[in-house]
Design a protein around this motif. Structure first.
Motif, PDB file in Angstrom:
ATOM      1  N   GLY A  13       3.061 -11.984   0.776  1.00  0.00           N
ATOM      2  CA  GLY A  13       2.809 -12.773   0.017  1.00  0.00           C
ATOM      3  C   GLY A  13       2.974 -12.336  -1.240  1.00  0.00           C
ATOM      4  N   THR A  14       2.030 -11.735  -1.698  1.00  0.00           N
ATOM      5  CA  THR A  14       2.369 -10.994  -2.854  1.00  0.00           C
ATOM      6  C   THR A  14       3.484 -10.411  -3.658  1.00  0.00           C
ATOM      7  N   VAL A  15       3.415 -11.247  -5.029  1.00  0.00           N
ATOM      8  CA  VAL A  15       4.356 -10.845  -6.242  1.00  0.00           C
ATOM      9  C   VAL A  15       4.171  -9.408  -6.695  1.00  0.00           C
ATOM     10  N   ILE A  16       5.504  -8.924  -7.411  1.00  0.00           N
ATOM     11  CA  ILE A  16       4.972  -6.917  -7.847  1.00  0.00           C
ATOM     12  C   ILE A  16       5.657  -7.372  -9.072  1.00  0.00           C
ATOM     13  N   PRO A  17       5.223  -7.188 -10.128  1.00  0.00           N
ATOM     14  CA  PRO A  17       6.375  -7.232 -11.612  1.00  0.00           C
ATOM     15  C   PRO A  17       6.548  -5.312 -10.852  1.00  0.00           C
ATOM     16  N   PHE A  18       7.915  -5.335 -11.400  1.00  0.00           N
ATOM     17  CA  PHE A  18       9.171  -3.947 -11.207  1.00  0.00           C
ATOM     18  C   PHE A  18       8.348  -2.626 -11.475  1.00  0.00           C
ATOM     19  N   SER A  19       8.034  -3.029 -12.934  1.00  0.00           N
ATOM     20  CA  SER A  19       6.850  -1.525 -13.423  1.00  0.00           C
ATOM     21  C   SER A  19       5.612  -1.573 -12.974  1.00  0.00           C
ATOM     22  N   GLN A  20       5.531  -2.618 -12.367  1.00  0.00           N
ATOM     23  CA  GLN A  20       3.471  -2.082 -11.796  1.00  0.00           C
ATOM     24  C   GLN A  20       4.579  -1.544  -9.849  1.00  0.00           C
ATOM     25  N   TRP A  21       5.020  -2.012  -9.412  1.00  0.00           N
ATOM     26  CA  TRP A  21       5.856  -1.379  -8.133  1.00  0.00           C
ATOM     27  C   TRP A  21       6.484   0.178  -8.011  1.00  0.00           C
ATOM     28  N   MET A  22       7.224   0.404  -9.411  1.00  0.00           N
ATOM     29  CA  MET A  22       7.348   1.483  -9.358  1.00  0.00           C
ATOM     30  C   MET A  22       6.149   2.531 -10.291  1.00  0.00           C
ATOM     31  N   ALA A  23       5.481   2.473 -10.539  1.00  0.00           N
ATOM     32  CA  ALA A  23       4.280   3.422 -10.972  1.00  0.00           C
ATOM     33  C   ALA A  23       3.668   3.780  -9.885  1.00  0.00           C
ATOM     34  N   GLY A  24       3.960   3.384  -8.988  1.00  0.00           N
ATOM     35  CA  GLY A  24       3.070   3.850  -7.360  1.00  0.00           C
ATOM     36  C   GLY A  24       3.869   4.842  -6.842  1.00  0.00           C
ATOM     37  N   GLN A  25       5.083   5.215  -6.965  1.00  0.00           N
ATOM     38  CA  GLN A  25       6.485   5.667  -6.408  1.00  0.00           C
ATOM     39  C   GLN A  25       5.956   7.099  -6.605  1.00  0.00           C
ATOM     40  N   ALA A  26       5.388   7.926  -5.056  1.00  0.00           N
ATOM     41  CA  ALA A  26       5.586   9.662  -6.104  1.00  0.00           C
ATOM     42  C   ALA A  26       6.976   9.545  -5.887  1.00  0.00           C
ATOM     43  N   TRP A  27       7.898   9.201  -5.395  1.00  0.00           N
ATOM     44  CA  TRP A  27       9.591   9.731  -5.663  1.00  0.00           C
ATOM     45  C   TRP A  27       9.878   9.359  -7.052  1.00  0.00           C
ATOM     46  N   ALA A  28       9.353   9.575  -7.604  1.00  0.00           N
ATOM     47  CA  ALA A  28      10.160   8.820  -8.093  1.00  0.00           C
ATOM     48  C   ALA A  28      10.012   9.140 -10.022  1.00  0.00           C
ATOM     49  N   ARG A  29       9.297  10.739  -9.588  1.00  0.00           N
ATOM     50  CA  ARG A  29       8.561  11.271 -10.524  1.00  0.00           C
ATOM     51  C   ARG A  29       9.721  12.258 -10.859  1.00  0.00           C
ATOM     52  N   ALA A  30      10.402  12.773  -9.337  1.00  0.00           N
ATOM     53  CA  ALA A  30      11.330  13.599  -9.910  1.00  0.00           C
ATOM     54  C   ALA A  30      12.728  13.304  -8.877  1.00  0.00           C
ATOM     55  N   PRO A  31      13.688  12.760 -10.004  1.00  0.00           N
ATOM     56  CA  PRO A  31      14.705  12.333  -9.742  1.00  0.00           C
ATOM     57  C   PRO A  31      15.664  12.783  -8.230  1.00  0.00           C
ATOM     58  N   LEU A  32      16.355  11.973  -7.183  1.00  0.00           N
ATOM     59  CA  LEU A  32      16.425  11.593  -6.243  1.00  0.00           C
ATOM     60  C   LEU A  32      17.676  12.222  -5.990  1.00  0.00           C
ATOM     61  N   VAL A  33      19.420  12.439  -5.241  1.00  0.00           N
ATOM     62  CA  VAL A  33      20.289  12.722  -5.744  1.00  0.00           C
ATOM     63  C   VAL A  33      20.645  12.102  -4.850  1.00  0.00           C
TER      64      VAL A  33
END
Length: 476
Positions: A13-33
């Motif tokens: 039921g939680t609605v998360i703004p994308f910027s907040q969601w993305m900040a918690g994604q460890a994989w996003a720190r190094a671009p995947l190919v």
């Protein structure tokens, strides 16, 4: 293989703004190919993709991380309606039902109430969140979706991994709802000359339509994108909007369309800068089945999304930022046929091009852009059901002359979808789309009224009632 857990859905039921969601994604720190699925480097990710599809197909229909839920985000299957499926899958209110109401059948831009300029960012979001779901389900934080680079002559046949029915590893990628040649390993454009599987969209100099040019977004949507759909699947598969996302190859296809957009941007192509485009939002399930509200401005470029591609398409240096848009009606018209005319799905149809009555052209609005060429514009395509084939467009200088092929068109999204599939959209006319074909070479030396025609490239569905709303010959 991991199993779907209900624990993650407890907070759906939680609605998360994308910027907040993305900040918690460890994989996003190094671009995947994301890699070409025919390369050795993509083999591991392609195997992981098959495993993820199998897991999602086994999920409950109500699970936002399951295959059916993800399919329905694109469009609800063609023999059912969104309202009916919501009632069937969710007989009582729940956070998952709320999420389904907000996200199902929101694909841009293949039906009334949708916006053509949202086509590229909506599909980028769609692929992005499915990839995140898969990454989480299979427990592989470095997983990235491969793509199908069908513009390469050697890659125009669907990879064997998608054609192995019943195989314990690859069977989840098989669908019977493909054209026979596709599942037989034949190049999907076999016998079509010139091939529509090209990179011509990279030559567009604006994102949105301007005059006689459709712009990059509409050009790649209507031409390369639509052609691959029709050439790959039938009317209950890739060849029909409501069914397309049920085929696992759909995601490889849209990875490539996303790569083409990124390539056009790298070549200098400019995205819209108006706030209406940048601030528009769509809702998707995240990796845990929670609701995420994504804004186009966060998806306009790859830089902050945590992924890239192994290769980008070369092309001309293009792009005119903030290019003024002007309507087709403002162009200098050499010919205008303003009424719908039927297309025979089983044989050619021809029209004599004649100079229109003066009242069809407003002398105050005649514009001939610099370096303008005669362009044949076909607008308002409609179909009662998918014809299942592409159509060749040709021009003859007279009735006895040899046809000169101008290009190929498709009716992929010309079938009107059920209106209740889009309750969150304002109903109205379908997205403004048109096919624009260069007629300059074919018109050289014409002394009489030329003839244009269309003919099916293959055996079409004889029950499909087809029409084109308007034909123009313009200088644009």
């Amino acid at each position: 293989m991991a199993k779907l857990s209900r624990r993650a859905l407890l907070t759906a039921g939680t609605v998360i703004p994308f910027s907040q969601w993305m900040a918690g994604q460890a994989w996003a720190r190094a671009p995947l190919v994301r890699r070409d699925y025919t390369t050795a480097a993509a083999a591991t990710d392609l195997g992981r993709y098959a495993a993820a599809v199998k897991l999602m197909m086994a999920a409950a229909e109500s699970d936002p991380r399951g295959w059916m839920f993800q399919w329905y985000i694109h469009a609800v299957r063609g023999d059912r309606t969104k309202s009916g499926e919501l009632t069937r899958v969710y007989p009582v209110a729940s956070p998952q039902k709320t999420l389904a109401m907000a996200s199902w059948a929101t694909c841009q831009a293949h039906s009334a109430g949708t916006v053509e300029d949202y086509f590229l960012p909506w599909h980028r979001m769609y692929v992005f969140f499915l990839e995140a779901i898969m990454r989480n389900l299979i427990g592989q934080p470095t997983f990235a979706l491969p793509y199908w680079r069908y513009t390469q002559p050697a890659e125009r046949a669907l990879a064997s991994q998608f054609r192995m029915s019943g195989d314990p590893t690859w069977g989840s990628l098989y669908r019977s709802s493909r054209n026979p040649g596709t599942n037989a390993g034949t190049a999907i454009d076999s016998g079509i000359v010139p091939t529509p599987l090209n990179t011509d969209s990279l030559n567009q100099t604006s994102y949105s339509p301007s005059g006689g040019q459709p712009g990059f977004c509409a050009q790649i949507d209507g031409n390369l994108h639509g052609s691959v759909h029709v050439l790959t699947g039938n009317g209950t598969g890739m060849g029909s909007v409501p069914w397309a996302a049920n085929d696992p190859v759909f995601w490889m296809h849209h990875c490539n369309i996303d790569r083409m957009w990124a390539s056009w941007n790298r070549n200098g192509g400019c995205n819209p800068s108006d706030s209406g485009w940048l601030n528009h939002t769509f809702t998707f399930p995240d990796a845990n089945g929670n609701s995420v509200v994504a804004k186009i401005t966060d998806f306009k470029a790859l830089g902050s999304l945590g992924y890239t591609y192994d290769t980008f398409e070369p092309g001309p240096s293009v792009g005119t930022c903030n290019r003024p848009r002007f309507n087709l009606d403002w162009l200098k018209h050499l010919y205008l046929y303003p009424l719908p005319f039927p297309i025979d799905p089983l044989g050619p149809v021809e029209i004599n091009l004649k100079i229109p009555p003066r009242e069809l052209i407003s002398p105050k609005q005649l514009i001939s852009p610099q370096n303008a060429r005669p362009r044949l514009i076909l607008e308002g395509l409609k179909a009662s059901e998918p014809p299942g084939v592409l159509f060749e467009v040709f021009l003859k200088t007279d009735a006895k002359a040899k046809p000169q092929v101008l290009g190929v068109i498709n009716f992929f999204d010309a079938v009107e979808m059920q209106h209740d599939d889009m309750p969150n959209m304002k109903m109205g006319a379908p997205p403004v789309k048109f096919f624009s074909l260069d007629a300059s070479a074919a018109l050289r030396g014409v002394r009489e009224a030329p003839i244009i025609g269309l003919r099916p490239l293959g055996k079409a569905n004889p029950e499909a009632k087809l029409s084109i709303g308007r034909v123009r010959l313009v200088m644009g």
